[in-house]
Write a protein that holds these residues in place. Structure first.
Motif, PDB file in Angstrom:
ATOM      1  N   CYS A 273       6.510  -1.952   8.654  1.00 55.48           N
ATOM      2  CA  CYS A 273       6.276  -0.211   8.506  1.00 55.48           C
ATOM      3  C   CYS A 273       7.254   0.443   8.983  1.00 55.48           C
ATOM      4  CB  CYS A 273       4.712  -0.041   9.264  1.00 55.48           C
ATOM      5  SG  CYS A 273       3.485  -0.619   8.675  1.00 55.48           S
ATOM      6  N   LEU A 274       7.771   1.432   8.143  1.00 52.93           N
ATOM      7  CA  LEU A 274       8.987   2.275   8.477  1.00 52.93           C
ATOM      8  C   LEU A 274       8.725   3.668   8.369  1.00 52.93           C
ATOM      9  CD1 LEU A 274      11.833   0.238   6.267  1.00 52.93           C
ATOM     10  CD2 LEU A 274      11.058  -0.289   8.438  1.00 52.93           C
ATOM     11  N   LEU A 275       9.390   4.287   9.527  1.00 51.36           N
ATOM     12  CA  LEU A 275       9.241   5.923   9.307  1.00 51.36           C
ATOM     13  C   LEU A 275      10.897   6.086   8.865  1.00 51.36           C
ATOM     14  CD1 LEU A 275       7.406   7.315  12.198  1.00 51.36           C
ATOM     15  CD2 LEU A 275       6.914   7.757   9.793  1.00 51.36           C
ATOM     16  N   ALA A 276      10.967   6.822   8.082  1.00 51.45           N
ATOM     17  CA  ALA A 276      12.588   6.840   7.339  1.00 51.45           C
ATOM     18  C   ALA A 276      12.574   8.354   6.962  1.00 51.45           C
ATOM     19  CB  ALA A 276      12.602   6.035   6.342  1.00 51.45           C
ATOM     20  N   ARG A 277      13.732   8.754   7.087  1.00 48.72           N
ATOM     21  CA  ARG A 277      14.312   9.976   6.034  1.00 48.72           C
ATOM     22  C   ARG A 277      14.912   9.577   4.745  1.00 48.72           C
ATOM     23  NH1 ARG A 277      18.765  11.677   9.802  1.00 48.72           N
ATOM     24  NH2 ARG A 277      18.101   9.865  10.761  1.00 48.72           N
ATOM     25  N   TYR A 278      14.347   9.823   3.885  1.00 46.71           N
ATOM     26  CA  TYR A 278      14.426   9.382   2.454  1.00 46.71           C
ATOM     27  C   TYR A 278      14.817  10.544   1.694  1.00 46.71           C
ATOM     28  CZ  TYR A 278      14.195   7.273  -2.196  1.00 46.71           C
ATOM     29  OH  TYR A 278      14.832   6.601  -3.360  1.00 46.71           O
TER      30      TYR A 278
ATOM     31  N   MET B  60      13.452  13.912   2.847  1.00 43.83           N
ATOM     32  CA  MET B  60      12.048  14.457   3.467  1.00 43.83           C
ATOM     33  C   MET B  60      11.655  13.238   4.422  1.00 43.83           C
ATOM     34  SD  MET B  60       9.608  13.463   0.216  1.00 43.83           S
ATOM     35  CE  MET B  60      11.070  13.855  -1.216  1.00 43.83           C
ATOM     36  N   ARG B  61      11.038  13.314   5.424  1.00 42.74           N
ATOM     37  CA  ARG B  61      10.298  12.188   6.227  1.00 42.74           C
ATOM     38  C   ARG B  61       9.200  11.427   5.474  1.00 42.74           C
ATOM     39  NH1 ARG B  61      11.718  11.523  11.121  1.00 42.74           N
ATOM     40  NH2 ARG B  61       9.242  10.668  11.693  1.00 42.74           N
ATOM     41  N   THR B  62       9.469  10.223   5.233  1.00 43.51           N
ATOM     42  CA  THR B  62       8.562   9.250   4.515  1.00 43.51           C
ATOM     43  C   THR B  62       8.196   8.295   5.534  1.00 43.51           C
ATOM     44  OG1 THR B  62      10.400   8.187   3.851  1.00 43.51           O
ATOM     45  CG2 THR B  62       9.540   9.952   2.571  1.00 43.51           C
ATOM     46  N   ARG B  63       6.973   7.821   5.107  1.00 40.36           N
ATOM     47  CA  ARG B  63       6.680   6.268   5.805  1.00 40.36           C
ATOM     48  C   ARG B  63       6.521   5.317   4.542  1.00 40.36           C
ATOM     49  NH1 ARG B  63       2.129   6.088   3.219  1.00 40.36           N
ATOM     50  NH2 ARG B  63       0.858   8.131   2.548  1.00 40.36           N
ATOM     51  N   TRP B  64       6.758   4.001   5.012  1.00 43.23           N
ATOM     52  CA  TRP B  64       6.963   3.158   4.142  1.00 43.23           C
ATOM     53  C   TRP B  64       6.096   1.685   4.665  1.00 43.23           C
ATOM     54  CZ3 TRP B  64      10.075   3.017  -0.423  1.00 43.23           C
ATOM     55  CH2 TRP B  64      10.931   4.278  -0.434  1.00 43.23           C
ATOM     56  N   SER B  65       5.140   1.023   3.834  1.00 40.58           N
ATOM     57  CA  SER B  65       4.680  -0.265   4.558  1.00 40.58           C
ATOM     58  C   SER B  65       4.863  -1.236   3.202  1.00 40.58           C
ATOM     59  CB  SER B  65       3.064   0.077   4.726  1.00 40.58           C
ATOM     60  OG  SER B  65       2.310   0.442   3.713  1.00 40.58           O
ATOM     61  N   PHE B  66       5.039  -2.383   3.722  1.00 36.37           N
ATOM     62  CA  PHE B  66       5.330  -3.580   3.075  1.00 36.37           C
ATOM     63  C   PHE B  66       4.225  -4.557   2.928  1.00 36.37           C
ATOM     64  CE2 PHE B  66       9.098  -1.260   3.783  1.00 36.37           C
ATOM     65  CZ  PHE B  66       9.814  -1.115   2.627  1.00 36.37           C
TER      66      PHE B  66
ATOM     67  N   PHE C 272       4.365  -2.224  -1.960  1.00 39.37           N
ATOM     68  CA  PHE C 272       5.103  -1.389  -0.964  1.00 39.37           C
ATOM     69  C   PHE C 272       4.067   0.047  -1.271  1.00 39.37           C
ATOM     70  CE2 PHE C 272       8.486  -0.931  -4.009  1.00 39.37           C
ATOM     71  CZ  PHE C 272       8.477   0.324  -4.343  1.00 39.37           C
ATOM     72  N   GLU C 273       4.082   0.563  -0.050  1.00 40.89           N
ATOM     73  CA  GLU C 273       3.446   1.891  -0.128  1.00 40.89           C
ATOM     74  C   GLU C 273       4.299   2.913   0.560  1.00 40.89           C
ATOM     75  OE1 GLU C 273      -0.584   1.520   1.476  1.00 40.89           O
ATOM     76  OE2 GLU C 273      -1.110   0.204  -0.002  1.00 40.89           O
ATOM     77  N   THR C 274       4.401   3.926  -0.041  1.00 41.02           N
ATOM     78  CA  THR C 274       5.292   5.020   0.687  1.00 41.02           C
ATOM     79  C   THR C 274       4.700   6.452   0.501  1.00 41.02           C
ATOM     80  OG1 THR C 274       7.552   5.988   0.594  1.00 41.02           O
ATOM     81  CG2 THR C 274       6.693   5.374  -1.533  1.00 41.02           C
ATOM     82  N   GLY C 275       4.980   7.520   1.182  1.00 37.57           N
ATOM     83  CA  GLY C 275       4.541   8.817   1.046  1.00 37.57           C
ATOM     84  C   GLY C 275       5.051   9.778   2.005  1.00 37.57           C
ATOM     85  N   GLN C 276       4.967  10.994   1.902  1.00 30.78           N
ATOM     86  CA  GLN C 276       5.512  11.803   3.136  1.00 30.78           C
ATOM     87  C   GLN C 276       4.649  11.679   4.411  1.00 30.78           C
ATOM     88  OE1 GLN C 276       6.623  15.837   2.062  1.00 30.78           O
ATOM     89  NE2 GLN C 276       6.010  15.357  -0.122  1.00 30.78           N
ATOM     90  N   ALA C 277       5.546  11.649   5.519  1.00 34.74           N
ATOM     91  CA  ALA C 277       5.082  11.270   6.896  1.00 34.74           C
ATOM     92  C   ALA C 277       4.810  12.412   7.220  1.00 34.74           C
ATOM     93  CB  ALA C 277       6.203  10.699   7.741  1.00 34.74           C
TER      94      ALA C 277
END
Length: 108
Positions: free
Chosen positions: A73-78, A86-92, A103-108
């Motif tokens: 699980c990541l919090l990233a600037r994409y 934008m600030r995003t969250r990613w899970s794998f 993988f799932e992504t979206g705005q954090a």
């Protein structure tokens, strides 16, 4: 504070971020398990179409700020050329053979 990509804990996630940031489409596709799926902001998306529009044709780039769940699980600037940053969250979800099946992504 940004986490260097080389220091990300999960090898598959580390390779995913590297492939995105180096615009390595072939390497990216090799990381995906057969039948891999993804969602963006909770909506299922066509994987091939999404990665073309959101990553490869628009120069997508990830800067990881935080990781959890063993690096899956990541919090990233994409950022990309379409949406800016934008600030995003990613899970794998990673298979036993080290490939990404979802993988799932979206705005954090």
């Amino acid at each position: 504070m940004t986490i260097q990509t080389a220091k990300l804990s999960d090898p598959a996630v580390r390779a995913f971020v590297n492939a995105v940031n180096s615009h390595d489409r072939e390497g990216f596709l090799h990381l995906l398990a057969p039948g891999a799926t993804m969602s963006d902001d909770g909506a299922e998306r066509d994987l091939a179409e999404w990665i073309e529009q959101e990553i490869f044709s628009t120069h997508g780039h990830m800067e990881v700020d935080n990781e959890s769940n063993g690096g899956r699980c990541l919090l990233a600037r994409y950022r990309n050329d379409t949406w800016g940053e934008m600030r995003t969250r990613w899970s794998f979800v990673v298979t036993d053979d080290g490939r990404i099946s979802r993988f799932e992504t979206g705005q954090a």
